[in-house]
Scaffold this motif. Structure first.
Motif, short mmCIF file in Angstrom:
data_model
loop_
_atom_site.label_atom_id
_atom_site.label_comp_id
_atom_site.label_asym_id
_atom_site.label_seq_id
_atom_site.Cartn_x
_atom_site.Cartn_y
_atom_site.Cartn_z
N ASP A 26 -12.23 -6.73 -0.11
CA ASP A 26 -11.81 -5.98 1.07
C ASP A 26 -12.52 -4.62 1.00
OD1 ASP A 26 -10.66 -4.79 3.21
OD2 ASP A 26 -8.61 -4.77 2.45
N ASP A 70 -12.08 1.97 -0.33
CA ASP A 70 -12.85 0.75 0.00
C ASP A 70 -14.29 0.82 -0.52
OD1 ASP A 70 -10.78 -0.65 1.12
OD2 ASP A 70 -11.25 -0.10 3.18
N HIS A 130 -5.01 0.01 -3.41
CA HIS A 130 -3.70 0.40 -2.88
C HIS A 130 -2.73 0.81 -3.98
CE1 HIS A 130 -4.21 -1.94 1.19
NE2 HIS A 130 -5.23 -1.15 0.90
N ASP A 150 -4.24 -5.39 -3.62
CA ASP A 150 -5.48 -4.73 -3.20
C ASP A 150 -5.71 -3.61 -4.21
OD1 ASP A 150 -7.20 -2.75 -1.99
OD2 ASP A 150 -6.96 -3.80 -0.08
N LYS A 181 0.87 -1.19 0.00
CA LYS A 181 0.00 0.00 0.00
C LYS A 181 0.89 1.22 0.00
CE LYS A 181 -3.64 2.19 2.74
NZ LYS A 181 -4.77 2.00 3.65
N ASP A 205 -7.47 4.95 -0.56
CA ASP A 205 -7.92 3.60 -0.22
C ASP A 205 -9.38 3.69 0.24
OD1 ASP A 205 -7.87 0.90 0.28
OD2 ASP A 205 -6.94 1.10 2.26
MN MN Z 1 -6.92 -1.13 2.29
#
Ligand code: MN
Ligand code: RM4
Ligand code: MN
Length: 403
Positions: free
Chosen positions: A300, A264, A230, A227, A194, A262
């Motif tokens: 995630d 999400d 990231h 991710d 990240k 980030d």
């Molecule tokens: Mn994250």
């Protein structure tokens, strides 16, 4: 009858979609069902899960309706505060709710000791405490039958000159190797990266190159975890995916979408074409090697404002749609167009696949598996949300402390 390049009879299209969906599974995060928020505030939802049992129950609903989410990722500190002793409880919950434990995520960022890092902390005591936590997590994974131990580190520094970057890298290598030695056969370590947050000057594992080198240094059963949130803005994630595939080092994904950092956000909500392009790289690689690469697809996300179960069903359906679209690219015809440097035709293969409405074929696939044709509608009609809202709403709301 000759078929024009790039066009296929419909039955072949739906066969390809059905075959792709047969091989596609996606893991749900336990923390996506709990109350979360931003650092400015948290708006609690009466239906949010606050116990592990409630998280299993909610994940079980998503799996029952979609049929493709048999595992739930667990965060050790939030879900297994008793450590190994919680393993028996996991077995009971799996049997009851029809979803198994998936990746085990150590928590190396929340305790006060980790103020200056975990594996990269200058204090040897803290580094070994962090190592012990990962070793405990490996043991938990063994006890609950999970394959992957998924490592994300908040480690980094906020100001130039305050951390010895090379020394910290070395400490990471040592602790990752020690963690790798504890793996049982078949288990894997996944190393996530990240670029920033919570550290804002340097992050110890800041990008895929660092994660790749550390995974290689850790041992043969370590892989990189991508991710999608990231990365710096406009980074070409599918190229990273293509390189990791070529290196045999792509372990899995944490899927989510983002607009700024980030965030999400729900998968594909901002840029579905990017997710499609990632899946295309994977389908293209699978076509080339004639086998399915072993990749853990995981979500995630934290749904701060959307209904949590609804948002999770939406995510899974979008993931299936984008994966199905990517399965429609004709790889041989694409390769031929690339060789001819027929740029517009080559790009057109991706655009045609992306524009195909795969939803009717997905609905047919669901019906053929005795699943509801429309999982979201089935959820709304099930009464589950009303039930848990009434049951859970009376309790004092718990809020997970992250994000
Ligand atoms: Mn994250
Ligand atoms: C981090 C990272 C990890 C996740 C935590 C909660 O940003 O994405 O994978 O476990 O958040
Ligand atoms: Mn993640």
């Amino acid at each position: 009858m000759a078929v024009e390049e790039g066009k296929r009879p419909m039955s072949k299209t739906s066969d390809r979609i059905h075959a792709a969906l047969d091989g596609f599974r996606i893991e749900l995060p336990s923390w996506g069902f709990a109350n979360t928020g931003t650092r400015f505030g948290k708006f609690v939802q009466a239906a949010a899960a606050s116990t592990l049992e409630e998280k299993f129950s909610d994940a079980g609903q998503v799996h029952a309706l979609t049929g493709v989410c048999p595992t739930v990722a667990l965060h050790v500190l939030w879900d297994l505060p008793e450590g190994l002793r919680s393993a028996a409880e996991i077995a009971r919950l799996s049997a009851r709710y029809g979803v198994r434990a998936g990746s085990i995520n150590p928590n190396l960022f929340q305790d006060q000791e980790y103020k200056h890092g975990s594996f990269g902390n200058p204090d040897a005591e803290v580094r070994s405490r962090a190592k012990r936590h990962v070793l405990d997590s490996v043991a938990i994974a063994g006890a609950v039958g999970s394959r992957d131990i998924s490592l994300w580190f908040a480690d980094g520094s906020n100001y130039p000159g305050t951390a010895n970057i090379r020394q910290r890298r070395q400490w990471f290598v040592e602790n990752l190797q020690a963690s790798h030695r504890a793996l049982a056969p078949g288990q894997r370590l996944l190393v996530e990266y990240k670029p920033f947050e919570p550290a804002f000057y340097h992050t110890d594992i800041g990008d895929w190159g660092m994660a790749l080198l550390l995974a290689r240094a850790a041992g043969p059963d370590a892989r990189v975890l991508v991710d999608t949130g990231h990365h710096y803005l406009s980074q070409n994630i599918e190229q990273i995916v293509a390189w990791l595939l070529a290196e045999g080092m792509l372990g899995g994904f944490h899927f989510n979408d983002r607009r700024y950092a980030d965030d999400d956000l729900t998968l594909g909500s901002i840029d579905p074409y990017q997710v499609f392009r990632i899946f295309h790289e994977i389908r293209s690689y699978a076509h080339e090697i004639g086998a399915e690469p072993d990749i853990a697809y995981m979500v995630d996300q934290s749904h701060n404002l959307k209904g949590k179960i609804e948002a999770m069903i939406q995510t899974v359906c979008v993931a299936q749609e984008l994966y199905a679209k990517a399965s429609l690219v004709d790889h041989d015809a694409l390769a031929a167009a690339q060789r001819r440097t027929d740029l517009v035709r080559a790009e057109g293969f991706l655009q045609d696949a992306f524009s195909t409405d795969v939803r009717p074929a997905i609905r047919d696939w669901r019906v053929s598996k005795n699943l509801p044709a429309d999982p979201q509608q089935a959820f709304r009609e099930s009464g589950y949300l009303e039930r848990i809202t009434a049951d859970r709403g009376s309790r004092a709301a718990g809020v997970s402390s992250y994000a």
